[in-house]
Design a protein around this motif. Structure first.
Motif, mmCIF file in Angstrom:
data_model
loop_
_atom_site.group_PDB
_atom_site.id
_atom_site.type_symbol
_atom_site.label_atom_id
_atom_site.label_comp_id
_atom_site.label_asym_id
_atom_site.label_seq_id
_atom_site.Cartn_x
_atom_site.Cartn_y
_atom_site.Cartn_z
ATOM 1 N N ALA A 309 37.354 85.871 -69.836
ATOM 2 C CA ALA A 309 38.331 84.562 -69.895
ATOM 3 C C ALA A 309 40.082 85.140 -70.287
ATOM 4 C CB ALA A 309 38.361 83.557 -71.871
ATOM 5 N N LEU A 310 40.255 86.099 -71.181
ATOM 6 C CA LEU A 310 41.083 86.988 -70.852
ATOM 7 C C LEU A 310 41.916 87.708 -69.961
ATOM 8 C CD1 LEU A 310 41.057 88.340 -74.743
ATOM 9 C CD2 LEU A 310 41.619 86.907 -74.673
ATOM 10 N N GLY A 311 40.206 87.610 -69.300
ATOM 11 C CA GLY A 311 41.097 88.490 -68.031
ATOM 12 C C GLY A 311 41.714 87.690 -67.107
ATOM 13 N N TYR A 312 41.116 86.061 -67.268
ATOM 14 C CA TYR A 312 41.796 85.091 -66.812
ATOM 15 C C TYR A 312 42.946 84.529 -67.415
ATOM 16 C CZ TYR A 312 36.916 84.836 -65.076
ATOM 17 O OH TYR A 312 36.149 85.192 -64.355
ATOM 18 N N GLY A 313 43.445 85.677 -68.481
ATOM 19 C CA GLY A 313 44.641 85.128 -69.190
ATOM 20 C C GLY A 313 44.429 84.006 -69.596
ATOM 21 N N VAL A 314 42.809 83.912 -70.035
ATOM 22 C CA VAL A 314 42.854 82.170 -70.814
ATOM 23 C C VAL A 314 43.124 82.776 -72.417
ATOM 24 C CG1 VAL A 314 41.356 80.538 -71.257
ATOM 25 C CG2 VAL A 314 41.779 80.928 -68.944
ATOM 26 N N HIS A 315 43.176 81.971 -73.210
ATOM 27 C CA HIS A 315 43.360 82.048 -74.636
ATOM 28 C C HIS A 315 42.848 80.972 -75.463
ATOM 29 C CE1 HIS A 315 45.683 86.697 -74.565
ATOM 30 N NE2 HIS A 315 46.039 85.600 -73.377
ATOM 31 N N LYS A 316 42.222 79.578 -74.993
ATOM 32 C CA LYS A 316 41.567 78.923 -75.096
ATOM 33 C C LYS A 316 40.665 78.614 -74.852
ATOM 34 C CE LYS A 316 45.557 76.920 -78.062
ATOM 35 N NZ LYS A 316 46.716 75.828 -77.345
ATOM 36 N N ILE A 317 39.085 78.756 -75.613
ATOM 37 C CA ILE A 317 37.736 78.636 -75.114
ATOM 38 C C ILE A 317 37.300 77.632 -75.253
ATOM 39 C CG2 ILE A 317 35.508 79.615 -74.827
ATOM 40 C CD1 ILE A 317 36.583 82.298 -74.639
ATOM 41 N N SER A 318 36.316 76.431 -73.832
ATOM 42 C CA SER A 318 35.880 75.232 -74.921
ATOM 43 C C SER A 318 34.754 75.547 -74.486
ATOM 44 C CB SER A 318 36.307 73.998 -74.460
ATOM 45 O OG SER A 318 36.909 74.571 -73.235
ATOM 46 N N ALA A 319 33.570 74.844 -75.480
ATOM 47 C CA ALA A 319 32.366 74.584 -74.591
ATOM 48 C C ALA A 319 32.048 72.970 -75.425
ATOM 49 C CB ALA A 319 31.773 75.882 -75.411
ATOM 50 N N GLU A 320 30.421 72.721 -75.129
ATOM 51 C CA GLU A 320 29.787 72.257 -74.974
ATOM 52 C C GLU A 320 28.765 72.888 -75.699
ATOM 53 O OE1 GLU A 320 29.957 68.310 -72.753
ATOM 54 O OE2 GLU A 320 30.818 69.414 -71.401
ATOM 55 N N VAL A 321 28.006 72.616 -77.494
ATOM 56 C CA VAL A 321 26.902 73.450 -77.683
ATOM 57 C C VAL A 321 25.707 72.551 -78.421
ATOM 58 C CG1 VAL A 321 26.671 74.861 -79.978
ATOM 59 C CG2 VAL A 321 28.841 74.987 -78.405
ATOM 60 N N SER A 322 24.789 72.926 -78.479
ATOM 61 C CA SER A 322 23.779 71.975 -78.696
ATOM 62 C C SER A 322 23.641 72.013 -80.515
ATOM 63 C CB SER A 322 22.486 72.839 -78.335
ATOM 64 O OG SER A 322 22.224 73.946 -78.755
ATOM 65 N N ILE A 323 22.449 71.352 -81.194
ATOM 66 C CA ILE A 323 22.588 71.712 -82.753
ATOM 67 C C ILE A 323 21.864 72.674 -82.512
ATOM 68 C CG2 ILE A 323 21.319 70.791 -84.205
ATOM 69 C CD1 ILE A 323 21.161 67.743 -83.056
ATOM 70 N N THR A 324 21.052 73.546 -81.430
ATOM 71 C CA THR A 324 20.433 75.298 -82.109
ATOM 72 C C THR A 324 21.719 76.134 -81.713
ATOM 73 O OG1 THR A 324 18.390 73.469 -80.819
ATOM 74 C CG2 THR A 324 18.600 76.408 -82.086
ATOM 75 N N ALA A 325 22.283 75.713 -81.195
ATOM 76 C CA ALA A 325 23.716 76.578 -81.083
ATOM 77 C C ALA A 325 24.521 76.747 -81.796
ATOM 78 C CB ALA A 325 23.886 77.121 -79.771
ATOM 79 N N ARG A 326 25.197 75.657 -82.376
ATOM 80 C CA ARG A 326 26.830 75.553 -82.609
ATOM 81 C C ARG A 326 26.280 76.107 -84.342
ATOM 82 N NH1 ARG A 326 28.026 69.671 -86.744
ATOM 83 N NH2 ARG A 326 29.723 71.237 -88.318
ATOM 84 N N PRO A 327 25.860 76.757 -85.217
ATOM 85 C CA PRO A 327 25.555 77.535 -86.188
ATOM 86 C C PRO A 327 26.349 79.169 -85.345
ATOM 87 C CG PRO A 327 23.242 76.600 -86.585
ATOM 88 C CD PRO A 327 23.605 76.082 -85.140
ATOM 89 N N PHE A 328 25.433 79.817 -84.032
ATOM 90 C CA PHE A 328 26.354 80.707 -83.853
ATOM 91 C C PHE A 328 27.368 81.008 -83.623
ATOM 92 C CE2 PHE A 328 26.342 83.099 -79.645
ATOM 93 C CZ PHE A 328 26.502 83.548 -80.410
ATOM 94 N N PHE A 329 27.696 79.599 -82.572
ATOM 95 C CA PHE A 329 29.747 79.844 -82.612
ATOM 96 C C PHE A 329 30.433 79.159 -83.546
ATOM 97 C CE2 PHE A 329 27.323 78.634 -78.177
ATOM 98 C CZ PHE A 329 27.727 79.602 -77.501
ATOM 99 N N GLU A 330 29.523 78.671 -84.712
ATOM 100 C CA GLU A 330 30.831 79.381 -86.105
ATOM 101 C C GLU A 330 30.584 79.860 -86.353
ATOM 102 O OE1 GLU A 330 30.348 74.614 -87.242
ATOM 103 O OE2 GLU A 330 28.358 75.819 -88.278
ATOM 104 N N LYS A 331 30.415 80.430 -86.428
ATOM 105 C CA LYS A 331 29.509 82.115 -86.520
ATOM 106 C C LYS A 331 31.204 83.044 -86.056
ATOM 107 C CE LYS A 331 25.690 82.472 -89.644
ATOM 108 N NZ LYS A 331 23.985 82.944 -89.526
#
Length: 360
Positions: A309-331
């Protein structure tokens, strides 16, 4: 009075979300006062080991088996701190937990390490409240705070300082005396002021770009991961419907044409996980084989697609995250924007729109 209570509660929630605030509600003040009392007992050399264990259970949000905290430990709220299993927090550690501090399993924290979640505006005109009224119940200065995450198997050298919003990735080492101002990816040795990556550690697996020939292996990994790993948070009917989304080879070809996929491979060259990023900063996929969960694979993949993302010049990332994956992404510093029902194949499943602003 009711309105003030609601304002104070809202202020606390906004503060934990990273907003700048200058009010401490009664819930926070009570938490700080109670923690101060607990710390006086914890740090008393006359306190027995058994009593220390009891006090520790009262201070922290979570405290794992076989973990320990040394003498002269200092924190602000206590209940914002989670410590995993077999983790050593050595003497004279400071954890200013105005926001959440997540410490993983098998983490070694040397003496005199400091964690600071809080910060203040750089501009003094924003930092201090103009025409402050002592009777307002507000503070005369403004503070914001961001969470800190230390993943599993990390070693932090003595005298290091970790600032808010930082994630130290799986298996990384931070050299003594470092000031960590930007997140450290998984599998790195980093040191200095400011802390910089010195070298990459050999993780036991490698990364490469995914190609069309990999589709059958991706299909199998996707299906097995959804049916086994995600089944703890979704019904059997839901995971079967979700897994069926990967049955079409043409659909995979379309995904590969729109998103840039990266795979993690074991020493035999088998795909054990994959993720993706497009040029707009949308993270479409993150799946890891059931036998490679909690071994740093997802952290390594996430670090790689964030670098994309940084290589593309992007500094804000968005994702649609499952219930299972949410704690991982929050950390890893992702914040939930909203809960939603998203269509899998036939069914609509619960997931979360999450976003992160990259600071490295």
């Amino acid at each position: 009075m009711a309105k003030r209570s609601a304002d104070e509660s809202g202020s606390y929630s906004r503060f934990l979300s990273g907003e700048c605030c200058n009010r401490l509600g009664p819930e926070v003040l009570e938490m700080i006062a109670q923690t101060t009392e607990y710390l006086s007992v914890l740090n008393d050399i006359k306190t027995s080991g058994e009593n220390r264990e009891e006090i520790i259970s009262k201070i922290f949000k979570n405290f794992g088996k076989y973990s320990s905290v040394g003498r002269n430990f200092t924190c602000q709220c206590g209940k914002h701190i989670s410590i995993g299993e077999k983790t050593i927090v050595n003497d004279n550690c400071t954890m200013m937990d105005e926001n959440y501090i997540h410490i993983g399993n098998n983490v070694l924290i040397a003496p005199n390490v400091q964690f600071y979640t809080a910060s203040h505006p750089i501009d003094y005109r924003e930092r201090f409240v103009e025409n402050w009224d002592e009777s307002s119940g507000e503070l005369f200065f403004r503070t914001s705070a961001l969470p800190i995450t230390v993943e599993d198997n990390v070693w932090i050298g003595g005298g290091s300082i970790i600032l808010g919003g930082i994630t130290i990735g799986f298996g990384s080492v931070v050299g003594a005396g470092s000031v960590v101002t930007k997140s450290i990816p998984a599998g790195c040795v980093a040191a200095g002021n400011p802390c910089r990556i010195i070298r990459r550690l050999e993780p036991g697996y490698k990364l490469r770009k995914i190609e069309g020939k990999d589709i059958p292996e991706l299909q199998a990994l996707f299906r097995n991961t959804v049916l086994i790993v995600n089944s703890k948070d979704y019904t059997q009917e839901e995971v079967e419907d979700w897994a069926s989304c990967g049955d079409s080879i043409e659909h995979w070809k379309e995904l590969l044409s729109v998103h840039n996929y990266v795979a993690a491979l074991d020493q035999e060259g088998h795909i054990i996980g994959f993720s993706s990023m497009n040029t707009e900063g949308y993270l479409h996929s993150m799946f890891v084989h059931k036998d490679w969960q909690h071994k740093g694979v997802a952290s390594m993949l996430l670090s790689e697609v964030e670098k994309m993302a940084l290589g593309y010049g992007v500094h804000k990332i968005s994702a649609e995250v499952s219930i299972t994956a949410r704690p991982f992404f929050e950390k890893h510093g992702y914040k939930m924007v909203k809960e939603q029902k998203a269509k899998a194949n036939r069914l609509y499943l619960t997931n979360y729109v999450m976003k992160k602003e990259l600071n490295y």
